[in-house]
Design an enzyme around this catalytic site. Structure first.
Site, PDB file in Angstrom:
ATOM      1  N   HIS A 177      53.491 125.927 -43.914  1.00 31.52           N
ATOM      2  CA  HIS A 177      53.459 125.495 -45.311  1.00 31.52           C
ATOM      3  C   HIS A 177      52.002 125.528 -45.738  1.00 31.52           C
ATOM      4  O   HIS A 177      51.254 124.579 -45.533  1.00 31.52           O
ATOM      5  CB  HIS A 177      54.048 124.121 -45.543  1.00 31.52           C
ATOM      6  CG  HIS A 177      53.888 123.695 -46.976  1.00 31.52           C
ATOM      7  ND1 HIS A 177      54.310 124.500 -48.009  1.00 31.52           N
ATOM      8  CD2 HIS A 177      53.327 122.615 -47.557  1.00 31.52           C
ATOM      9  CE1 HIS A 177      54.019 123.923 -49.157  1.00 31.52           C
ATOM     10  NE2 HIS A 177      53.419 122.787 -48.909  1.00 31.52           N
ATOM     11  N   ASP A 179      49.705 125.867 -48.841  1.00 31.01           N
ATOM     12  CA  ASP A 179      49.570 125.860 -50.295  1.00 31.01           C
ATOM     13  C   ASP A 179      48.429 126.780 -50.726  1.00 31.01           C
ATOM     14  O   ASP A 179      47.302 126.633 -50.246  1.00 31.01           O
ATOM     15  CB  ASP A 179      49.278 124.444 -50.800  1.00 31.01           C
ATOM     16  CG  ASP A 179      50.544 123.619 -50.923  1.00 31.01           C
ATOM     17  OD1 ASP A 179      51.560 124.180 -51.351  1.00 31.01           O
ATOM     18  OD2 ASP A 179      50.511 122.427 -50.581  1.00 31.01           O
ATOM     19  N   ASP A 291      58.214 121.076 -49.063  1.00 34.94           N
ATOM     20  CA  ASP A 291      57.202 120.309 -49.790  1.00 34.94           C
ATOM     21  C   ASP A 291      57.369 120.255 -51.304  1.00 34.94           C
ATOM     22  O   ASP A 291      56.554 119.650 -51.976  1.00 34.94           O
ATOM     23  CB  ASP A 291      55.804 120.845 -49.463  1.00 34.94           C
ATOM     24  CG  ASP A 291      54.712 119.822 -49.771  1.00 34.94           C
ATOM     25  OD1 ASP A 291      54.934 118.628 -49.493  1.00 34.94           O
ATOM     26  OD2 ASP A 291      53.659 120.204 -50.286  1.00 34.94           O
TER      27      ASP A 291
END
Length: 342
Positions: A177, A179, A291
Site C-alpha cells: 500500500h 500512497d 486504506d
C-alpha cells in the site's frame, strides 16, 4: 626625484582620464535610456504577451470544459426523458474512438437498462441469510468499549499449552500500500522506500518459491519498471507466471471511495489495467482495498464490471467489524441495491 614626480603626475592624469571616461559612459547610457526606452518597452511587452497567452489558454480550457458539461447535462436530460417515457434502453454509440474524442462534440450514449435507473423505488425479497446494512446500522450502538488487546471489542487470551496438540497456523501476506502522496512526494517515496521494496521483492521471492507477494499501485510499479533492466523484467514475469507475484486491483492508485467521483474511479482503474495488459499481459481478478476511508457499493459494482471476482476491504467501522465477526459473516457476497452481485 624629477622622474618620480613625473610618474606621479602621469599616473594621476591617467586615473582622472579613466574616471572621467566612465562618468561620461554612464551618463550617456542614462541619457540613452531616457531618450530611447525601447528596450524596457520590449521587455514589458514580452511579459504582457506571456501573460496574455496564459489567459487565452485558460479561456480555451474553460470553454472546452463548458462544452463537456453541457454535453453531459444534455445526456442526463435525454436519459431521464427516455426512462420516464418507458422507451427502453437507449441506443449505444460506438465508443471505439475514445471518450476524449467524442465528449467535446456530441453526448455519449451508453447502454443502461431502464431498471438500473429506478432501483431506489423497487422492493426486494430478502433471503434467509441476507444482511441488510441499513438494519445493521439501526441495530448497533457504535459505542467504544475497552475490550482488552483489541480495544474495540474482544478480550483476546489463550493458554500456553493451547497449541501443543495442533500447531497454530500463521498466514503472512506480504502486500503493498504505497500512497503516491501523503507525507512525502511521489518521487521522494519512490527514491527512499518503494524502489527498495520492489527490488527486494524480486530477490526474496526467487530465494523461496513458497513466498508470495501482491502489489496494487501501478503508478509506482510502472515507474520502477521503466528503471530496471531486461534481466530483472524477465525475473518479474517468471514470478507472475509461477503465481508468486500477483497484481491485485491493478488501479493507478488505491483511491478514496467516499468523496471520489465515479469518473475518477473508472479513469484510474483503466489507466492501471491498460498498463498491465500492455507490459505484462496481466488482468487482475482480485481487488485489494486496505486504506480507503470506508467502502462504497459503487466501487464494488465497478470492480465487478472490470472483471474482478472478489475483494478484500479493511477500513470498516470497528462496531460493524465486530458484529460481522460475532455473526461469522466477515466473508460475504456483496449485492448492491440495483441487483448485481459482487
Amino acid at each position: 626625484m624629477k622622474i618620480s614626480r613625473q610618474f606621479t603626475v602621469f599616473g594621476s592624469a591617467i586615473f582622472c582620464v579613466v574616471v572621467f571616461s566612465l562618468y561620461l559612459m554612464l551618463d550617456h547610457l542614462q541619457l540613452d535610456r531616457i531618450k530611447n526606452p525601447i528596450n524596457e518597452e520590449r521587455l514589458q511587452n514580452g511579459q504582457l504577451v506571456i501573460l496574455q497567452d496564459k489567459i487565452d489558454h485558460l479561456e480555451r480550457l474553460l470553454a472546452e470544459n463548458n462544452k463537456i458539461i453541457a454535453n453531459i447535462r444534455d445526456s442526463v436530460t435525454n436519459l431521464r426523458k427516455s426512462v420516464n417515457n418507458d422507451k427502453g434502453p437507449l441506443e449505444a454509440k460506438n465508443l471505439s474512438q475514445g471518450l476524449v474524442d467524442l465528449l467535446p462534440f456530441a453526448p455519449i450514449w451508453v447502454l443502461i437498462p431502464s431498471e438500473d435507473c429506478q432501483f431506489s423505488a423497487q422492493t426486494y425479497s430478502k433471503a434467509a441469510d441476507e444482511v441488510q446494512m441499513l438494519d445493521v446500522y439501526d441495530m448497533l450502538s457504535f459505542d467504544n468499549p475497552d475490550g482488552g488487546v483489541w480495544k474495540q471489542g474482544f478480550d483476546i487470551s489463550y493458554e500456553e499449552n493451547e497449541w501443543d496438540q495442533e500447531p497454530l497456523q500463521v498466514v503472512v501476506v506480504p502486500h503493498s500500500h504505497n500512497d503516491p502522496g501523503w507525507l512525502k512526494t511521489f518521487d521522494d517515496y519512490y527514491r527512499d522506500q518503494t524502489q527498495h521494496i520492489l527490488n527486494n521483492m524480486v530477490v526474496k521471492l526467487h530465494e523461496d518459491e513458497r513466498r508470495k507477494m501482491i502489489w496494487s499501485e501501478i503508478s509506482y510499479f510502472s515507474k520502477w519498471w521503466n528503471n530496471i533492466d531486461i534481466q530483472k523484467k524477465d525475473a518479474v514475469k517468471k514470478l507472475i507466471e509461477r503465481g508468486q507475484l500477483e497484481m491485485a486491483t491493478g488501479g493507478w492508485v488505491m483511491p478514496d471511495e467516499a468523496n471520489t467521483h465515479y469518473f475518477a474511479l473508472i479513469d484510474q482503474l483503466l489507466e492501471g489495467h491498460q498498463w498491465l495488459e500492455r507490459n505484462l499481459g496481466v488482468k487482475p481478478k482480485t481487488a485489494w482495498a486496505v486504506d480507503p476511508f470506508g467502502h462504497s457499493p459503487t466501487q464494488a459494482y465497478l470492480f465487478k464490471q472490470a472483471g474482478l471476482s472478489n475483494m478484500l476491504i479493511q477500513r470498516v467501522h470497528y462496531s460493524i467489524k465486530k458484529h460481522f465477526a460475532t455473526q461469522k459473516t466477515l466473508e460475504f457476497f456483496w449485492r448492491q441495491n440495483w441487483g448485481f452481485f459482487f
